[in-house]
Scaffold this motif. Structure first.
Motif, mmCIF file in Angstrom:
data_model
loop_
_atom_site.group_PDB
_atom_site.id
_atom_site.type_symbol
_atom_site.label_atom_id
_atom_site.label_comp_id
_atom_site.label_asym_id
_atom_site.label_seq_id
_atom_site.Cartn_x
_atom_site.Cartn_y
_atom_site.Cartn_z
ATOM 1 N N ASP A 1 31.305 48.626 21.466
ATOM 2 C CA ASP A 1 30.308 48.476 20.409
ATOM 3 C C ASP A 1 30.926 48.545 19.016
ATOM 4 O OD1 ASP A 1 28.394 48.106 22.328
ATOM 5 O OD2 ASP A 1 27.355 50.000 21.977
ATOM 6 N N VAL A 2 31.949 49.380 18.842
ATOM 7 C CA VAL A 2 32.660 49.431 17.557
ATOM 8 C C VAL A 2 33.332 48.082 17.307
ATOM 9 C CG1 VAL A 2 34.688 50.408 16.383
ATOM 10 C CG2 VAL A 2 33.004 51.932 17.433
ATOM 11 N N CYS A 3 34.046 47.585 18.292
ATOM 12 C CA CYS A 3 34.777 46.330 18.123
ATOM 13 C C CYS A 3 33.843 45.128 18.041
ATOM 14 C CB CYS A 3 35.806 46.169 19.241
ATOM 15 S SG CYS A 3 37.081 47.449 19.168
ATOM 16 N N GLY A 4 32.638 45.277 18.538
ATOM 17 C CA GLY A 4 31.630 44.220 18.438
ATOM 18 C C GLY A 4 30.785 44.313 17.173
ATOM 19 N N GLY A 5 31.066 45.315 16.351
ATOM 20 C CA GLY A 5 30.344 45.460 15.095
ATOM 21 C C GLY A 5 28.958 46.069 15.216
ATOM 22 N N LEU A 6 28.651 46.665 16.380
ATOM 23 C CA LEU A 6 27.329 47.253 16.580
ATOM 24 C C LEU A 6 27.215 48.679 16.061
ATOM 25 C CD1 LEU A 6 26.623 45.911 20.182
ATOM 26 C CD2 LEU A 6 25.808 44.987 17.990
ATOM 27 N N VAL A 7 28.354 49.353 15.925
ATOM 28 C CA VAL A 7 28.388 50.727 15.406
ATOM 29 C C VAL A 7 29.693 50.887 14.631
ATOM 30 C CG1 VAL A 7 29.425 51.711 17.511
ATOM 31 C CG2 VAL A 7 28.088 53.170 16.025
ATOM 32 N N THR A 8 29.662 51.677 13.568
ATOM 33 C CA THR A 8 30.905 51.883 12.817
ATOM 34 C C THR A 8 31.803 52.853 13.576
ATOM 35 O OG1 THR A 8 30.128 53.804 11.552
ATOM 36 C CG2 THR A 8 29.669 51.599 10.619
ATOM 37 N N LEU A 9 33.083 52.768 13.311
ATOM 38 C CA LEU A 9 34.039 53.672 13.937
ATOM 39 C C LEU A 9 33.711 55.115 13.570
ATOM 40 C CD1 LEU A 9 36.607 54.118 15.595
ATOM 41 C CD2 LEU A 9 37.929 53.694 13.495
ATOM 42 N N GLN A 10 33.381 55.360 12.322
ATOM 43 C CA GLN A 10 33.064 56.715 11.877
ATOM 44 C C GLN A 10 31.820 57.252 12.586
ATOM 45 O OE1 GLN A 10 33.778 54.092 9.781
ATOM 46 N NE2 GLN A 10 35.863 54.784 9.375
ATOM 47 N N ASP A 11 30.809 56.419 12.779
ATOM 48 C CA ASP A 11 29.608 56.866 13.493
ATOM 49 C C ASP A 11 29.926 57.156 14.960
ATOM 50 O OD1 ASP A 11 27.937 56.904 11.292
ATOM 51 O OD2 ASP A 11 26.995 54.967 11.742
ATOM 52 N N ALA A 12 30.720 56.305 15.586
ATOM 53 C CA ALA A 12 31.098 56.538 16.985
ATOM 54 C C ALA A 12 31.815 57.873 17.119
ATOM 55 C CB ALA A 12 31.965 55.399 17.498
ATOM 56 N N GLN A 13 32.729 58.157 16.204
ATOM 57 C CA GLN A 13 33.443 59.444 16.223
ATOM 58 C C GLN A 13 32.469 60.604 16.055
ATOM 59 O OE1 GLN A 13 36.177 58.669 13.023
ATOM 60 N NE2 GLN A 13 37.645 57.610 14.352
ATOM 61 N N LYS A 14 31.547 60.460 15.143
ATOM 62 C CA LYS A 14 30.554 61.515 14.888
ATOM 63 C C LYS A 14 29.680 61.744 16.121
ATOM 64 C CE LYS A 14 26.984 60.502 12.440
ATOM 65 N NZ LYS A 14 26.117 60.062 11.353
ATOM 66 N N TYR A 15 29.244 60.674 16.770
ATOM 67 C CA TYR A 15 28.398 60.796 17.954
ATOM 68 C C TYR A 15 29.107 61.561 19.069
ATOM 69 C CZ TYR A 15 25.692 56.992 15.773
ATOM 70 O OH TYR A 15 24.974 56.207 14.929
ATOM 71 N N ILE A 16 30.382 61.250 19.272
ATOM 72 C CA ILE A 16 31.154 61.929 20.318
ATOM 73 C C ILE A 16 31.266 63.424 20.008
ATOM 74 C CG2 ILE A 16 33.522 62.207 21.210
ATOM 75 C CD1 ILE A 16 32.152 59.978 22.640
ATOM 76 N N VAL A 17 31.559 63.755 18.766
ATOM 77 C CA VAL A 17 31.713 65.162 18.387
ATOM 78 C C VAL A 17 30.392 65.906 18.532
ATOM 79 C CG1 VAL A 17 32.192 66.740 16.463
ATOM 80 C CG2 VAL A 17 33.700 64.786 16.882
ATOM 81 N N GLN A 18 29.303 65.289 18.119
ATOM 82 C CA GLN A 18 28.005 65.969 18.161
ATOM 83 C C GLN A 18 27.571 66.292 19.577
ATOM 84 O OE1 GLN A 18 25.479 63.330 15.897
ATOM 85 N NE2 GLN A 18 26.032 64.321 13.961
ATOM 86 N N ASP A 19 27.635 65.322 20.483
ATOM 87 C CA ASP A 19 27.234 65.566 21.869
ATOM 88 C C ASP A 19 27.324 64.260 22.654
ATOM 89 O OD1 ASP A 19 26.060 66.117 24.335
ATOM 90 O OD2 ASP A 19 24.400 67.244 23.489
ATOM 91 N N TRP A 20 28.432 64.093 23.351
ATOM 92 C CA TRP A 20 28.642 62.843 24.086
ATOM 93 C C TRP A 20 27.606 62.634 25.183
ATOM 94 C CZ3 TRP A 20 29.466 62.516 29.274
ATOM 95 C CH2 TRP A 20 29.848 63.688 29.931
ATOM 96 N N THR A 21 26.978 63.709 25.691
ATOM 97 C CA THR A 21 25.985 63.553 26.766
ATOM 98 C C THR A 21 24.737 62.836 26.262
ATOM 99 O OG1 THR A 21 24.935 65.736 26.435
ATOM 100 C CG2 THR A 21 26.845 65.636 27.928
ATOM 101 N N LYS A 22 24.417 62.992 24.991
ATOM 102 C CA LYS A 22 23.266 62.272 24.417
ATOM 103 C C LYS A 22 23.557 60.780 24.346
ATOM 104 C CE LYS A 22 21.429 66.136 21.826
ATOM 105 N NZ LYS A 22 21.153 66.697 20.506
#
Length: 145
Positions: free
Chosen positions: A114-135
């Motif tokens: 999704d990052v490489c497809g332009g659907l989510v920014t790299l920074q947002d993807a990193q933030k999502y993983i840190v916050q809670d990857w299960t969500k």
């Protein structure tokens, strides 16, 4: 296997989320273009045996032979999402249980696409993983494990 034995095994597994005090997550300064151009898994890693031993110890494990394993030292922010080979980005993650390393790998792979497809920014993807990857798992794959 009786219920008491099953409860004991389940309780012994590594936590599905890291302790954010020990593992706040650290990203490199790679750009999205660099992250998307790298052939992950074929590049060099810089996580040493000493770093792994330190992380096991910080999390209260004796190592891979600990009764709560099988487990791995995992990057909180995966390398394919620009995560650093830094002790503050490493934690103990179980290969088994309801939320396990194999599932997190699928989340990381999907976020990378999704990052490489332009659907989510790299920074947002990193933030999502840190916050809670299960969500993120639930968002992508539903509640079923």
């Amino acid at each position: 296997m009786n219920l008491i034995h099953l409860i004991a095994i389940t309780a012994a597994l590594a936590d599905p989320l890291p302790n954010l005090t020990l593992t706040p997550g650290v990203a490199t300064n790679l750009t999205t273009a660099q992250v998307c151009a790298t052939k992950w898994g074929k590049d060099a890693r810089a996580v040493t045996s000493k770093m792994k031993a330190t992380v096991f110890k910080e999390y209260g494990y004796s190592g891979n032979q600990d009764k709560r394993c099988p487990c791995e030292i995992d990057h909180l922010i995966s390398r394919e999402l620009g995560g650093a080979d830094d002790i503050r980005n490493l934690w103990v993650q179980s290969y088994s249980g309801d939320w396990n390393a194999h599932m997190k790998d699928r989340v990381e792979n999907r976020l990378h696409v999704d990052v490489c497809g332009g659907l989510v920014t790299l920074q947002d993807a990193q933030k999502y993983i840190v916050q809670d990857w299960t969500k993120i798992w639930t968002m992508y794959f539903g509640s079923g494990k």
